[in-house]
Motif scaffolding. Structure first.
Motif, PDB file in Angstrom:
ATOM      1  N   GLY A 104      -8.063  -1.625  -6.430  1.00  0.00           N
ATOM      2  CA  GLY A 104      -7.968  -2.279  -5.124  1.00  0.00           C
ATOM      3  C   GLY A 104      -8.192  -3.777  -5.143  1.00  0.00           C
ATOM      4  O   GLY A 104      -7.443  -4.546  -4.520  1.00  0.00           O
ATOM      5  N   TYR A 105      -9.225  -4.236  -5.847  1.00  0.00           N
ATOM      6  CA  TYR A 105      -9.532  -5.673  -5.884  1.00  0.00           C
ATOM      7  C   TYR A 105      -8.393  -6.452  -6.533  1.00  0.00           C
ATOM      8  O   TYR A 105      -8.067  -7.569  -6.113  1.00  0.00           O
ATOM      9  CB  TYR A 105     -10.838  -5.896  -6.641  1.00  0.00           C
ATOM     10  N   THR A 106      -7.753  -5.846  -7.521  1.00  0.00           N
ATOM     11  CA  THR A 106      -6.611  -6.495  -8.172  1.00  0.00           C
ATOM     12  C   THR A 106      -5.436  -6.601  -7.207  1.00  0.00           C
ATOM     13  O   THR A 106      -4.745  -7.623  -7.158  1.00  0.00           O
ATOM     14  CB  THR A 106      -6.191  -5.717  -9.430  1.00  0.00           C
ATOM     15  N   PHE A 107      -5.184  -5.543  -6.428  1.00  0.00           N
ATOM     16  CA  PHE A 107      -4.131  -5.589  -5.417  1.00  0.00           C
ATOM     17  C   PHE A 107      -4.377  -6.733  -4.434  1.00  0.00           C
ATOM     18  O   PHE A 107      -3.450  -7.453  -4.061  1.00  0.00           O
ATOM     19  CB  PHE A 107      -4.073  -4.260  -4.644  1.00  0.00           C
ATOM     20  N   ALA A 108      -5.616  -6.879  -4.006  1.00  0.00           N
ATOM     21  CA  ALA A 108      -5.921  -7.868  -2.972  1.00  0.00           C
ATOM     22  C   ALA A 108      -5.972  -9.289  -3.498  1.00  0.00           C
ATOM     23  O   ALA A 108      -5.466 -10.224  -2.869  1.00  0.00           O
ATOM     24  CB  ALA A 108      -7.244  -7.510  -2.287  1.00  0.00           C
TER      25      ALA A 108
ATOM     26  N   THR B  54      -9.636   8.811   0.277  1.00  0.00           N
ATOM     27  CA  THR B  54     -10.397   7.604  -0.044  1.00  0.00           C
ATOM     28  C   THR B  54      -9.776   6.857  -1.221  1.00  0.00           C
ATOM     29  O   THR B  54      -9.678   5.624  -1.214  1.00  0.00           O
ATOM     30  CB  THR B  54     -11.860   7.967  -0.353  1.00  0.00           C
ATOM     31  N   VAL B  55      -9.331   7.596  -2.225  1.00  0.00           N
ATOM     32  CA  VAL B  55      -8.688   6.979  -3.385  1.00  0.00           C
ATOM     33  C   VAL B  55      -7.448   6.191  -2.953  1.00  0.00           C
ATOM     34  O   VAL B  55      -7.255   5.022  -3.330  1.00  0.00           O
ATOM     35  CB  VAL B  55      -8.297   8.042  -4.429  1.00  0.00           C
ATOM     36  N   ALA B  56      -6.608   6.821  -2.145  1.00  0.00           N
ATOM     37  CA  ALA B  56      -5.363   6.176  -1.716  1.00  0.00           C
ATOM     38  C   ALA B  56      -5.618   4.997  -0.786  1.00  0.00           C
ATOM     39  O   ALA B  56      -4.986   3.941  -0.898  1.00  0.00           O
ATOM     40  CB  ALA B  56      -4.454   7.196  -1.037  1.00  0.00           C
ATOM     41  N   LEU B  57      -6.557   5.161   0.129  1.00  0.00           N
ATOM     42  CA  LEU B  57      -6.798   4.128   1.137  1.00  0.00           C
ATOM     43  C   LEU B  57      -7.488   2.908   0.545  1.00  0.00           C
ATOM     44  O   LEU B  57      -7.103   1.765   0.819  1.00  0.00           O
ATOM     45  CB  LEU B  57      -7.639   4.711   2.283  1.00  0.00           C
ATOM     46  N   VAL B  58      -8.525   3.127  -0.254  1.00  0.00           N
ATOM     47  CA  VAL B  58      -9.279   2.005  -0.829  1.00  0.00           C
ATOM     48  C   VAL B  58      -8.558   1.413  -2.033  1.00  0.00           C
ATOM     49  O   VAL B  58      -8.704   0.222  -2.329  1.00  0.00           O
ATOM     50  CB  VAL B  58     -10.710   2.451  -1.191  1.00  0.00           C
ATOM     51  N   GLY B  59      -7.769   2.223  -2.706  1.00  0.00           N
ATOM     52  CA  GLY B  59      -7.059   1.732  -3.877  1.00  0.00           C
ATOM     53  C   GLY B  59      -5.810   0.943  -3.543  1.00  0.00           C
ATOM     54  O   GLY B  59      -5.475  -0.029  -4.228  1.00  0.00           O
ATOM     55  N   ILE B  60      -5.107   1.340  -2.456  1.00  0.00           N
ATOM     56  CA  ILE B  60      -3.819   0.713  -2.171  1.00  0.00           C
ATOM     57  C   ILE B  60      -3.704   0.231  -0.721  1.00  0.00           C
ATOM     58  O   ILE B  60      -3.458  -0.948  -0.470  1.00  0.00           O
ATOM     59  CB  ILE B  60      -2.669   1.697  -2.487  1.00  0.00           C
ATOM     60  N   ALA B  61      -3.851   1.151   0.248  1.00  0.00           N
ATOM     61  CA  ALA B  61      -3.528   0.825   1.639  1.00  0.00           C
ATOM     62  C   ALA B  61      -4.373  -0.318   2.191  1.00  0.00           C
ATOM     63  O   ALA B  61      -3.831  -1.298   2.745  1.00  0.00           O
ATOM     64  CB  ALA B  61      -3.689   2.069   2.509  1.00  0.00           C
ATOM     65  N   TYR B  62      -5.680  -0.217   2.068  1.00  0.00           N
ATOM     66  CA  TYR B  62      -6.547  -1.268   2.601  1.00  0.00           C
ATOM     67  C   TYR B  62      -6.391  -2.601   1.866  1.00  0.00           C
ATOM     68  O   TYR B  62      -6.219  -3.648   2.499  1.00  0.00           O
ATOM     69  CB  TYR B  62      -8.012  -0.807   2.583  1.00  0.00           C
ATOM     70  N   PRO B  63      -6.450  -2.638   0.523  1.00  0.00           N
ATOM     71  CA  PRO B  63      -6.371  -3.941  -0.154  1.00  0.00           C
ATOM     72  C   PRO B  63      -5.041  -4.659   0.036  1.00  0.00           C
ATOM     73  O   PRO B  63      -5.001  -5.890  -0.033  1.00  0.00           O
ATOM     74  CB  PRO B  63      -6.618  -3.601  -1.627  1.00  0.00           C
ATOM     75  N   LEU B  64      -3.962  -3.938   0.306  1.00  0.00           N
ATOM     76  CA  LEU B  64      -2.697  -4.621   0.574  1.00  0.00           C
ATOM     77  C   LEU B  64      -2.796  -5.467   1.835  1.00  0.00           C
ATOM     78  O   LEU B  64      -2.362  -6.622   1.861  1.00  0.00           O
ATOM     79  CB  LEU B  64      -1.561  -3.600   0.686  1.00  0.00           C
ATOM     80  N   PHE B  65      -3.372  -4.903   2.895  1.00  0.00           N
ATOM     81  CA  PHE B  65      -3.530  -5.668   4.134  1.00  0.00           C
ATOM     82  C   PHE B  65      -4.620  -6.724   3.980  1.00  0.00           C
ATOM     83  O   PHE B  65      -4.486  -7.852   4.468  1.00  0.00           O
ATOM     84  CB  PHE B  65      -3.852  -4.737   5.302  1.00  0.00           C
ATOM     85  N   GLU B  66      -5.703  -6.373   3.309  1.00  0.00           N
ATOM     86  CA  GLU B  66      -6.780  -7.323   3.046  1.00  0.00           C
ATOM     87  C   GLU B  66      -6.250  -8.553   2.324  1.00  0.00           C
ATOM     88  O   GLU B  66      -6.582  -9.701   2.677  1.00  0.00           O
ATOM     89  CB  GLU B  66      -7.852  -6.645   2.183  1.00  0.00           C
ATOM     90  N   GLY B  67      -5.410  -8.346   1.310  1.00  0.00           N
ATOM     91  CA  GLY B  67      -4.867  -9.459   0.544  1.00  0.00           C
ATOM     92  C   GLY B  67      -3.959 -10.355   1.365  1.00  0.00           C
ATOM     93  O   GLY B  67      -3.926 -11.581   1.169  1.00  0.00           O
ATOM     94  N   ILE B  68      -3.224  -9.754   2.288  1.00  0.00           N
ATOM     95  CA  ILE B  68      -2.354 -10.546   3.167  1.00  0.00           C
ATOM     96  C   ILE B  68      -3.174 -11.495   4.028  1.00  0.00           C
ATOM     97  O   ILE B  68      -2.856 -12.680   4.165  1.00  0.00           O
ATOM     98  CB  ILE B  68      -1.508  -9.609   4.057  1.00  0.00           C
ATOM     99  N   VAL B  69      -4.262 -10.983   4.602  1.00  0.00           N
ATOM    100  CA  VAL B  69      -5.057 -11.779   5.548  1.00  0.00           C
ATOM    101  C   VAL B  69      -6.012 -12.725   4.832  1.00  0.00           C
ATOM    102  O   VAL B  69      -6.099 -13.911   5.165  1.00  0.00           O
ATOM    103  CB  VAL B  69      -5.838 -10.852   6.506  1.00  0.00           C
ATOM    104  N   TRP B  70      -6.736 -12.234   3.839  1.00  0.00           N
ATOM    105  CA  TRP B  70      -7.815 -13.023   3.239  1.00  0.00           C
ATOM    106  C   TRP B  70      -7.427 -13.720   1.938  1.00  0.00           C
ATOM    107  O   TRP B  70      -8.202 -14.538   1.433  1.00  0.00           O
ATOM    108  CB  TRP B  70      -9.032 -12.132   3.010  1.00  0.00           C
ATOM    109  N   ASN B  71      -6.248 -13.413   1.407  1.00  0.00           N
ATOM    110  CA  ASN B  71      -5.832 -14.108   0.175  1.00  0.00           C
ATOM    111  C   ASN B  71      -4.456 -14.750   0.306  1.00  0.00           C
ATOM    112  O   ASN B  71      -3.950 -15.315  -0.655  1.00  0.00           O
ATOM    113  CB  ASN B  71      -5.849 -13.137  -1.011  1.00  0.00           C
TER     114      ASN B  71
END
Length: 406
Positions: A62-66, A126-143
């Protein structure tokens, strides 16, 4: 930077991470106090296990995605300021801090799906959401990933502003939870044959209250320490958080007609809403934002449960989903200089970013939980739901000695 200044930042962010980590205990006890006694153990185990899964998945994926950073380097690089890493492990404690945010997604969802969700499918979600779904949106907004923030800034003068996650964390978690709840369906006996709600009272108001208090205290780490360094820390964020919290309490007290569940969740509604603009709003604006959120939660919960027949056990959609969306939009109003805010924010960017976040989360929720429903099934059997998740899943109740009659 001097060693002392870096060390100070490391300690500052670490304390924030610890405070937000403690909030997960608040999520757990809020759920323990709300669900029936036969599901209390399950509430405690879910939050702890989801945090563990979230940490592992966010670390490796997840952190890498974001943020594009991988931890597949040696320890000297990680802690000594190698390429992509700040001195004295500052990047590592920032990861810890952001992990506690990411783990809030399944913790939020847990309250909505309580009392009838299978354990393994939720772990897989949890694996799918924290690994992919959440960090994709997080990266858009915060990175600034994919250039969307740059486009908003070029078009409307400012990008989407979400300082501490009203939308990135809370609205995303709440709208994913709505999809999960709709796919699960209501608890057995929640509505009669005519669709009339059947009341299921909280099992323990003291536990519920303690969960709310733990969340409220930890929230000042959630908001204030989002600054990421001692030099960027602002007392304005702390006071805005405080004013929004008390605004939510007072309006929920009135709108909820003295109901203690509404009062304690009203504090959380105010804090959810203030996250986005806590660094730019005036304290009086934050009081209004929190006050509106308190009413939004009470009325939203009543409409959700009684009119829409959506059995969202802890009311996480109105609390996190709707109040989080309100907070994202409110930052574009009360953050303006016309309302004594600091400015540097665009109402249109806030509206677009908020709506996009809610829609994205709802779709992601239907995809993840819909796939799991087809592949594994989501609900406990009627028999297991009747005896409760504690005995059905964990083979022990919250009070085993009492159950043995000793």
């Amino acid at each position: 930077m001097s060693d002392n200044s870096v060390g100070g930042d490391v300690f500052f962010v670490l304390v924030g991470a610890i405070l937000v980590f403690a909030m997960h205990g608040g999520f757990a006890f809020l759920e323990v106090g709300t669900v029936r006694q036969k599901n209390q153990v399950n509430a405690l185990v879910k939050i702890l296990v989801d945090f563990a899964i979230s940490t592992v998945v966010y670390f490796f994926v997840g952190y890498t995605f974001a943020y594009g950073t991988t931890f597949f380097v040696n320890a000297a690089t990680l802690s000594g300021g190698g390429a992509g890493f700040e001195l004295q492990g500052l990047t590592l404690v920032k990861f810890f801090f952001l992990t506690t945010f990411a783990a809030a997604i399944p913790a939020i969802i847990s309250g909505g799906i309580a009392e009838r969700m299978k354990f393994l499918p939720q772990c897989m979600a949890t694996v799918a959401l924290v690994g992919i779904a959440y960090p994709l949106f997080e990266g858009i907004v915060w990175n600034g990933n994919f250039g969307i923030q740059a486009w908003l800034e070029a078009t409307f003068g400012s990008g989407f502003h979400d300082f501490a996650g009203s939308v990135v964390v809370h609205a995303v978690g709440g709208w994913i939870a709505l999809a999960a709840v709709l796919l699960l369906g209501a608890r057995r006996g929640r509505y009669d044959r005519n669709g009339k709600p059947v009341g299921i009272p909280p099992s323990s108001l003291p536990w519920l209250a303690m969960g709310s208090w733990m969340l409220c205290v930890g929230w000042f780490g959630f908001n204030v320490m989002t600054a990421g360094s001692l030099g960027a820390a602002s007392g304005l964020v702390a006071i805005n958080s405080l004013m929004a919290m008390v605004g939510g309490i007072l309006t929920a007290l009135i709108a909820g007609r003295n109901d203690p569940g509404f009062v304690h969740n009203g504090a959380l509604a105010g804090l959810v809403a203030v996250c986005a603009g806590s660094d730019i709003m005036h304290p009086m604006g934050s009081l209004v934002v929190g006050g509106v959120a308190g009413v939004v939660f009470v009325k939203g919960f009543e409409i959700c449960q009684n009119k829409l027949k959506v059995d969202d056990v802890l009311g996480v959609w109105p609390l996190h989903g709707i109040c989080g969306a309100w907070g994202g939009i409110a930052a574009g109003i009360f953050g303006l200089e016309a309302f004594w805010g600091l400015g540097g924010v665009s109402f249109m960017s806030q509206l677009i970013g908020t709506v996009a976040g809610a829609v994205y989360a709802l779709v992601a929720g239907f995809i993840v939980y819909g796939a799991l429903k087809v592949l594994m099934g989501l609900r406990l059997s009627p028999e297991d739901e009747h005896i409760g998740a504690d005995l059905a899943i964990h083979k022990i109740s919250a009070n085993p000695e009492h159950d043995l009659g000793r």
